[in-house]
Scaffold this motif. Sequence first.
Motif, PDB file in Angstrom:
ATOM      1  N   UNK A  47       0.727  -1.161   0.156  1.00  0.00           N
ATOM      2  CA  UNK A  47       0.059   0.222  -0.096  1.00  0.00           C
ATOM      3  C   UNK A  47       0.973   1.342  -0.008  1.00  0.00           C
ATOM      4  N   UNK A  48       0.387   2.515  -0.468  1.00  0.00           N
ATOM      5  CA  UNK A  48       1.056   3.634  -0.574  1.00  0.00           C
ATOM      6  C   UNK A  48       1.222   4.204   1.030  1.00  0.00           C
ATOM      7  N   UNK A  49       2.243   4.810   1.113  1.00  0.00           N
ATOM      8  CA  UNK A  49       2.574   5.753   2.788  1.00  0.00           C
ATOM      9  C   UNK A  49       1.391   6.676   2.779  1.00  0.00           C
ATOM     10  N   UNK A  50       0.666   6.881   4.014  1.00  0.00           N
ATOM     11  CA  UNK A  50       0.088   7.806   4.456  1.00  0.00           C
ATOM     12  C   UNK A  50       0.757   9.118   4.287  1.00  0.00           C
ATOM     13  N   UNK A  51       0.299  10.241   3.732  1.00  0.00           N
ATOM     14  CA  UNK A  51       0.687  11.425   3.289  1.00  0.00           C
ATOM     15  C   UNK A  51       1.378  11.603   1.924  1.00  0.00           C
ATOM     16  N   UNK A  52       1.561  10.624   1.309  1.00  0.00           N
ATOM     17  CA  UNK A  52       2.138  10.691  -0.092  1.00  0.00           C
ATOM     18  C   UNK A  52       1.087  11.228  -1.120  1.00  0.00           C
ATOM     19  N   UNK A  53       1.376  12.129  -1.996  1.00  0.00           N
ATOM     20  CA  UNK A  53       0.724  13.009  -2.937  1.00  0.00           C
ATOM     21  C   UNK A  53       0.807  12.149  -4.109  1.00  0.00           C
ATOM     22  N   UNK A  54      -0.387  11.709  -4.810  1.00  0.00           N
ATOM     23  CA  UNK A  54      -0.565  11.217  -5.984  1.00  0.00           C
ATOM     24  C   UNK A  54      -1.159  11.809  -7.106  1.00  0.00           C
ATOM     25  N   UNK A  55      -0.641  11.868  -8.170  1.00  0.00           N
ATOM     26  CA  UNK A  55      -1.292  12.504  -9.496  1.00  0.00           C
ATOM     27  C   UNK A  55      -2.028  11.316 -10.167  1.00  0.00           C
ATOM     28  N   UNK A  56      -2.871  11.521 -10.885  1.00  0.00           N
ATOM     29  CA  UNK A  56      -3.915  10.719 -11.314  1.00  0.00           C
ATOM     30  C   UNK A  56      -2.856   9.660 -12.246  1.00  0.00           C
ATOM     31  N   UNK A  57      -2.721   8.483 -12.180  1.00  0.00           N
ATOM     32  CA  UNK A  57      -1.951   7.717 -12.922  1.00  0.00           C
ATOM     33  C   UNK A  57      -0.653   7.261 -12.291  1.00  0.00           C
ATOM     34  N   UNK A  58      -0.419   7.771 -11.114  1.00  0.00           N
ATOM     35  CA  UNK A  58       0.633   7.223 -10.394  1.00  0.00           C
ATOM     36  C   UNK A  58       0.556   5.984  -9.733  1.00  0.00           C
ATOM     37  N   UNK A  59       1.665   5.279  -9.646  1.00  0.00           N
ATOM     38  CA  UNK A  59       1.765   3.908  -9.071  1.00  0.00           C
ATOM     39  C   UNK A  59       1.061   4.161  -7.368  1.00  0.00           C
ATOM     40  N   UNK A  60      -0.098   3.383  -7.329  1.00  0.00           N
ATOM     41  CA  UNK A  60      -0.576   3.744  -5.919  1.00  0.00           C
ATOM     42  C   UNK A  60      -0.415   2.269  -5.068  1.00  0.00           C
ATOM     43  N   UNK A  61      -0.484   1.160  -5.638  1.00  0.00           N
ATOM     44  CA  UNK A  61      -0.423  -0.107  -5.021  1.00  0.00           C
ATOM     45  C   UNK A  61       0.137  -1.188  -5.945  1.00  0.00           C
ATOM     46  N   UNK A  62       0.751  -2.289  -5.250  1.00  0.00           N
ATOM     47  CA  UNK A  62       1.241  -3.404  -5.797  1.00  0.00           C
ATOM     48  C   UNK A  62       0.398  -4.724  -5.148  1.00  0.00           C
ATOM     49  N   UNK A  63      -0.126  -5.311  -6.053  1.00  0.00           N
ATOM     50  CA  UNK A  63      -0.923  -6.600  -5.593  1.00  0.00           C
ATOM     51  C   UNK A  63      -0.342  -7.772  -6.105  1.00  0.00           C
ATOM     52  N   UNK A  64       0.282  -8.908  -5.193  1.00  0.00           N
ATOM     53  CA  UNK A  64       0.874 -10.014  -5.420  1.00  0.00           C
ATOM     54  C   UNK A  64      -0.330 -11.292  -5.546  1.00  0.00           C
ATOM     55  N   UNK A  65      -0.414 -11.923  -6.283  1.00  0.00           N
ATOM     56  CA  UNK A  65      -1.428 -12.911  -6.228  1.00  0.00           C
ATOM     57  C   UNK A  65      -0.912 -14.284  -7.001  1.00  0.00           C
TER      58      UNK A  65
END
Length: 130
Positions: A47-65
């Motif tokens: 998950x992203x770190x709280x406080x992180x500023x994201x622009x639309x399209x920035x990597x937000x999370x990585x999900x491993x399955x």
Amino acid sequence: MRVPEPLRYSEDHGWAAQEGEGRDRLVRVGLTDFGQDLLGEVEFVELPAPGLRLAAGDLMAEIEARKATSELYAPLAGRVVAVNDLLTVTPGILNSDPYGDGWLCLLAPEADAGFDELMDSAAYARFVGG
């Protein structure tokens, strides 16, 4: 495949839901039912770190399955104000309840974040062939 109507959707199978009003408005984001089904059994979520500023399209999370690892991008611009720590302990909840307890993070959206540009439920259902 569930596609709840009040939510908005991105092409990379993210969903967004507005919560609150005015200056207190937040946007809860997650992975769609269709997206979690494509991945299969989720084993780990970064998950992203709280406080992180994201622009639309920035990597937000990585999900491993078991089937694949996938990146989920921010559906809109904003600052991460909270993450779902439950996913670090029980990542499979993303499979069993993607629109409920399986949410990823809460964003404080930028003034012109782009929420209205996301797909509505009918458009997303057509996008995924449903």
